[in-house]
Design a protein around this motif. Structure first.
Motif, PDB file in Angstrom:
ATOM      1  N   LEU A  47       0.832  -1.199   0.000  1.00 24.43           N
ATOM      2  CA  LEU A  47       0.000   0.000   0.000  1.00 24.43           C
ATOM      3  C   LEU A  47       0.870   1.254   0.000  1.00 24.43           C
ATOM      4  CD1 LEU A  47      -2.941  -0.768   2.477  1.00 24.43           C
ATOM      5  CD2 LEU A  47      -3.087  -0.429   0.014  1.00 24.43           C
ATOM      6  N   GLY A  48       1.894   1.243   0.835  1.00 24.32           N
ATOM      7  CA  GLY A  48       2.791   2.387   0.885  1.00 24.32           C
ATOM      8  C   GLY A  48       3.519   2.608  -0.422  1.00 24.32           C
ATOM      9  N   VAL A  49       3.999   1.512  -1.019  1.00 19.88           N
ATOM     10  CA  VAL A  49       4.699   1.611  -2.304  1.00 19.88           C
ATOM     11  C   VAL A  49       3.765   2.168  -3.376  1.00 19.88           C
ATOM     12  CG1 VAL A  49       5.805   0.276  -4.135  1.00 19.88           C
ATOM     13  CG2 VAL A  49       6.308  -0.236  -1.735  1.00 19.88           C
ATOM     14  N   ALA A  50       2.473   1.836  -3.271  1.00 16.70           N
ATOM     15  CA  ALA A  50       1.488   2.288  -4.259  1.00 16.70           C
ATOM     16  C   ALA A  50       1.085   3.738  -4.060  1.00 16.70           C
ATOM     17  CB  ALA A  50       0.250   1.402  -4.203  1.00 16.70           C
ATOM     18  N   GLY A  51       1.599   4.380  -2.995  1.00 12.50           N
ATOM     19  CA  GLY A  51       1.303   5.787  -2.773  1.00 12.50           C
ATOM     20  C   GLY A  51       0.228   6.065  -1.749  1.00 12.50           C
ATOM     21  N   VAL A  52      -0.333   5.019  -1.114  1.00 12.34           N
ATOM     22  CA  VAL A  52      -1.320   5.232  -0.062  1.00 12.34           C
ATOM     23  C   VAL A  52      -0.580   5.703   1.186  1.00 12.34           C
ATOM     24  CG1 VAL A  52      -3.053   4.127   1.407  1.00 12.34           C
ATOM     25  CG2 VAL A  52      -2.858   3.486  -1.006  1.00 12.34           C
ATOM     26  N   PRO A  53      -1.028   6.778   1.850  1.00  7.05           N
ATOM     27  CA  PRO A  53      -0.295   7.332   3.007  1.00  7.05           C
ATOM     28  C   PRO A  53      -0.459   6.478   4.261  1.00  7.05           C
ATOM     29  CG  PRO A  53      -2.327   8.558   2.665  1.00  7.05           C
ATOM     30  CD  PRO A  53      -2.218   7.593   1.523  1.00  7.05           C
ATOM     31  N   VAL A  54       0.172   5.314   4.271  1.00  5.25           N
ATOM     32  CA  VAL A  54       0.095   4.395   5.395  1.00  5.25           C
ATOM     33  C   VAL A  54       1.473   4.274   6.033  1.00  5.25           C
ATOM     34  CG1 VAL A  54       0.519   2.383   3.922  1.00  5.25           C
ATOM     35  CG2 VAL A  54      -0.650   2.075   6.104  1.00  5.25           C
ATOM     36  N   TYR A  55       1.509   4.180   7.364  1.00  6.32           N
ATOM     37  CA  TYR A  55       2.798   4.038   8.056  1.00  6.32           C
ATOM     38  C   TYR A  55       2.620   3.101   9.240  1.00  6.32           C
ATOM     39  CZ  TYR A  55       1.030   7.153  11.716  1.00  6.32           C
ATOM     40  OH  TYR A  55       0.297   7.707  12.748  1.00  6.32           O
ATOM     41  N   SER A  56       3.743   2.543   9.730  1.00  2.46           N
ATOM     42  CA  SER A  56       3.702   1.608  10.851  1.00  2.46           C
ATOM     43  C   SER A  56       4.156   2.304  12.123  1.00  2.46           C
ATOM     44  CB  SER A  56       4.595   0.397  10.564  1.00  2.46           C
ATOM     45  OG  SER A  56       5.944   0.795  10.409  1.00  2.46           O
ATOM     46  N   VAL A  57       3.521   1.932  13.240  1.00  5.71           N
ATOM     47  CA  VAL A  57       3.888   2.405  14.575  1.00  5.71           C
ATOM     48  C   VAL A  57       4.553   1.240  15.296  1.00  5.71           C
ATOM     49  CG1 VAL A  57       3.039   3.322  16.768  1.00  5.71           C
ATOM     50  CG2 VAL A  57       1.945   3.999  14.602  1.00  5.71           C
ATOM     51  N   GLN A  58       5.823   1.424  15.698  1.00  8.54           N
ATOM     52  CA  GLN A  58       6.582   0.343  16.303  1.00  8.54           C
ATOM     53  C   GLN A  58       6.280   0.246  17.794  1.00  8.54           C
ATOM     54  OE1 GLN A  58       8.365  -1.676  14.323  1.00  8.54           O
ATOM     55  NE2 GLN A  58       7.709  -0.387  12.591  1.00  8.54           N
ATOM     56  N   GLY A  59       6.636  -0.909  18.361  1.00  9.24           N
ATOM     57  CA  GLY A  59       6.529  -1.095  19.801  1.00  9.24           C
ATOM     58  C   GLY A  59       5.181  -1.626  20.234  1.00  9.24           C
ATOM     59  N   ARG A  60       5.068  -1.764  21.569  1.00  9.45           N
ATOM     60  CA  ARG A  60       3.828  -2.291  22.140  1.00  9.45           C
ATOM     61  C   ARG A  60       2.663  -1.341  21.832  1.00  9.45           C
ATOM     62  NH1 ARG A  60       3.193  -4.374  28.403  1.00  9.45           N
ATOM     63  NH2 ARG A  60       1.089  -5.266  28.151  1.00  9.45           N
ATOM     64  N   GLY A  61       1.541  -1.915  21.421  1.00  5.20           N
ATOM     65  CA  GLY A  61       0.398  -1.097  21.044  1.00  5.20           C
ATOM     66  C   GLY A  61       0.520  -0.491  19.667  1.00  5.20           C
ATOM     67  N   GLY A  62       1.535  -0.909  18.939  1.00  5.44           N
ATOM     68  CA  GLY A  62       1.750  -0.362  17.607  1.00  5.44           C
ATOM     69  C   GLY A  62       0.864  -1.029  16.564  1.00  5.44           C
ATOM     70  N   GLY A  63       1.071  -0.656  15.347  1.00  5.56           N
ATOM     71  CA  GLY A  63       0.282  -1.204  14.243  1.00  5.56           C
ATOM     72  C   GLY A  63       0.455  -0.330  13.016  1.00  5.56           C
ATOM     73  N   TRP A  64      -0.512  -0.356  12.182  1.00  4.67           N
ATOM     74  CA  TRP A  64      -0.470   0.398  10.932  1.00  4.67           C
ATOM     75  C   TRP A  64      -1.586   1.429  10.931  1.00  4.67           C
ATOM     76  CZ3 TRP A  64       3.143  -0.642   6.958  1.00  4.67           C
ATOM     77  CH2 TRP A  64       3.962  -1.746   7.208  1.00  4.67           C
ATOM     78  N   ARG A  65      -1.269   2.636  10.470  1.00  5.84           N
ATOM     79  CA  ARG A  65      -2.228   3.733  10.432  1.00  5.84           C
ATOM     80  C   ARG A  65      -2.140   4.458   9.092  1.00  5.84           C
ATOM     81  NH1 ARG A  65      -4.130   6.371  15.134  1.00  5.84           N
ATOM     82  NH2 ARG A  65      -3.717   5.213  17.074  1.00  5.84           N
TER      83      ARG A  65
END
Length: 309
Positions: A36-54
């Motif tokens: 998704l990110g490579v395709a240009g969708v503004p998605v990023y990952s949050v590292q650590g406990r309670g993290g995920g993708w937003r």
């Protein structure tokens, strides 16, 4: 698309949640999130406990533009009445889980609301198998590549040619390939295809080509060849509905006469057969031509009087 809808609905998802919702491995989920990110969708990952993708800034991308009604219509394709392939149905069932809740309930209801049984009463339940080269030809249409086609016509004559596949049409239980050839646009019954080898050469597709419009023209021409005889008649207004049911596309309705009857043209294969079809409609129609059909109708009438009079 399903992952994007999940992100919009939940704001944050983990790879494990995506994997569970869409029935894929976590590895596949991470790969698709990265894609998704490579395709240009503004998605990023949050590292650590309670993290995920937003989505960046809670962004919302209206990828589908689906209304509630469109969602219901789309997911009819995922139901038991659909002729879609198992892969298409599985993909849509995964996508429905990611829809917003109001849409999801109605889409799930649509997917289970309809069953179709195309067999008439008393007909065999044996389902025809898809022709052998259907998938290969559909793939060539999608990829836009030419095909070396082996074909056996209705007379049993085998030929081989290179064609430019433009589209595939299902007509009842039969499948047809619409393609351009050196001799012009042609239609091939796919169950008569003996070989189909895709090439790397691109298809030359006319800019204004429309498969549905092209097939309508082909079907009209085939109907006229199969039913070359035209019968002229006049019909009472009450009988037009009967003619439409009995003759379908073989009926052409014209204008009204001073006495209120309506001029019609009915197509058929030969005079004797068409006279037999028309003989039971004497209450509504009067055949005005050609003379051969009127003669057959008179013979049928005399035979009926002789037997039942």
């Amino acid at each position: 698309m399903a992952i994007l809808l999940l992100l919009q609905r939940r704001e944050q998802v983990t790879a494990a949640e995506v994997a569970r919702e869409l029935e894929v491995s976590e590895r596949t989920a991470r790969r698709d999130l990265d894609a998704l990110g490579v395709a240009g969708v503004p998605v990023y990952s949050v590292q650590g406990r309670g993290g995920g993708w937003r989505l960046v800034g809670g962004a919302r991308t209206d990828l589908s533009g689906l209304t509630a009604g469109e969602a219901r219509a789309l997911f009819l394709v995922a139901g038991p009445a659909s002729s879609a392939t198992p892969a298409v149905k599985a993909a849509l069932r995964k996508l429905v889980r990611a829809l917003p809740e109001p849409f999801r309930m109605q889409a799930e209801a649509a997917a289970s609301s309809l069953v179709t049984d195309p067999k008439r009463w008393g007909w065999s339940r044996v389902e025809p198998r898809p022709p052998r080269f259907l998938d290969a030809l559909q793939d060539a249409v999608i990829r836009g590549v030419q095909v070396r086609l082996g074909y056996v016509d209705r007379d049993g004559t085998a030929t081989e040619r290179t064609v430019h596949p433009l589209g595939i049409v299902a007509k009842g239980p039969s499948w047809y390939l619409v393609a351009n050839t050196d001799a012009g646009r042609r239609t091939f019954r796919i169950d008569r295809v003996s070989t189909a080898v895709a090439t790397s050469d691109p298809v030359h597709r006319p800019d204004d080509f429309d498969l549905a419009e092209s097939w309508r023209a082909i079907a009209d021409e085939v109907d006229r060849r199969r039913t070359p005889l035209e019968v002229q008649a006049v019909c009472t207004p009450q009988g037009i509905g009967v003619l439409r049911i009995g003759f379908g596309s073989r009926l052409e309705v014209g204008g009204s006469r001073p006495d209120g009857r309506i001029e019609v043209v009915i197509r058929g294969n030969d005079e004797h057969t068409l006279a037999g079809e028309l003989a039971g409609l004497v209450e509504w129609i009067e055949v005005t031509g050609p003379p051969g059909v009127r003669g057959h109708l008179a013979s049928i009438g005399n035979a009926l009087v002789g037997r039942y009079g």
